[in-house]
Design an enzyme around this catalytic site. Structure first.
Site, PDB file in Angstrom:
ATOM      1  N   ASP A  73      -7.276  -1.382  -4.322  1.00 53.94           N
ATOM      2  CA  ASP A  73      -8.289  -1.053  -3.322  1.00 53.94           C
ATOM      3  C   ASP A  73      -9.233   0.027  -3.835  1.00 53.94           C
ATOM      4  OD1 ASP A  73      -7.022  -2.810  -1.581  1.00 53.94           O
ATOM      5  OD2 ASP A  73      -5.827  -1.234  -0.644  1.00 53.94           O
ATOM      6  N   ASP A 105       0.847  -1.188   0.000  1.00 54.15           N
ATOM      7  CA  ASP A 105       0.000   0.000   0.000  1.00 54.15           C
ATOM      8  C   ASP A 105       0.881   1.236   0.000  1.00 54.15           C
ATOM      9  OD1 ASP A 105      -2.403  -1.425   0.096  1.00 54.15           O
ATOM     10  OD2 ASP A 105      -2.334  -1.563   2.276  1.00 54.15           O
TER      11      ASP A 105
END
Length: 240
Positions: A194, A160
């Site tokens: 995401d 991420d």
């Protein structure tokens, strides 16, 4: 009249085929963009490094074992195989949509975004533990390290990096329970995959719920038809 119906069916079939090719393009673009950014961050940032692009947008490298936005609800292996099963189901749904009349192109794109997001994070889980090492900061990870990766197949960590601390403040002291504590909006760190899932789900909820109901209804009807045919076939076999 029949000729008009045939023309409408042909036009609808052509539109769905075009939507199918566009959905495939969306999936490929999202997955490729997601993986390119992850490879770059993984090999150019050390774990925990925070690069402010603007005051409200940072590139901050973290890894997580869980779901979107770093949530951890179950075991890693189970989550990885659940992701694979979900992507398989979504791909089957995309292929099946060409037989459902009346679906809008935007609905197909929403399902494609969700599929792409789920697929993007699968690559991290399946491969990253084997193809990357995990050195101590400030060293950066190496692709295909000679001493092997940091984990095993299906147990890689998701990369991420997108961080948007839009604003922050301290709650006033007089508020019970949270007074004096620090609050930051938006504190989550996520990736392109995401974001793709969230955008796809938002589109379904706010714009294409009727298409989703139509698709689910068509699937239920097809299931009942197959079940009824199976019962008839078994009855014929017993009567022989």
């Amino acid at each position: 009249m029949n000729e008009n119906n045939d023309l409408r069916e042909q036009a609808s079939g052509k539109a769905m085929r075009n939507a199918g090719w566009l959905a495939l393009l969306v999936v490929l673009l999202v997955v490729i963009a997601d993986q390119v950014v992850k490879f770059y961050v993984k090999t150019h940032f050390y774990l925990g490094e925070d690069l402010p692009v603007f005051s409200w947008w940072h590139i901050k490298f973290i890894e997580n074992n869980g779901m979107a936005f770093g949530l951890e609800l179950t075991s890693k292996i189970f989550l990885t195989f659940a992701r694979i099963a979900a992507v398989g189901l979504l791909i089957w749904a995309l292929v099946s949509m060409r037989n459902i009349p009346g679906l809008r192109k935007g609905f197909v794109m929403a399902i494609a975004l969700i599929t792409a997001g789920a697929a993007g994070n699968i690559f991290d889980c399946v491969f990253y533990g084997v193809i990357f090492n995990n050195p101590m900061p400030p060293a950066t990870a190496e692709l295909f390290p000679p001493d092997g990766g940091y984990s095993t197949w299906f147990e890689g960590r998701v990369v991420d990096m997108l961080y948007f601390p839009l604003f922050s403040f301290y709650w006033p002291e007089w508020i019970p329970g949270i007074g004096g504590t620090f609050y930051e909006f938006f504190a989550y760190i996520f990736n392109i995959a995401d974001a793709s899932i969230c955008i796809g789900v938002a589109l379904l909820i706010f714009f294409y719920s009727s298409d989703l109901n139509r698709a689910l209804g068509h699937a239920a009807e097809s299931y009942r038809a197959r079940k009824g045919k199976g019962n008839e076939d078994r009855k014929k076999e017993r009567l022989k």
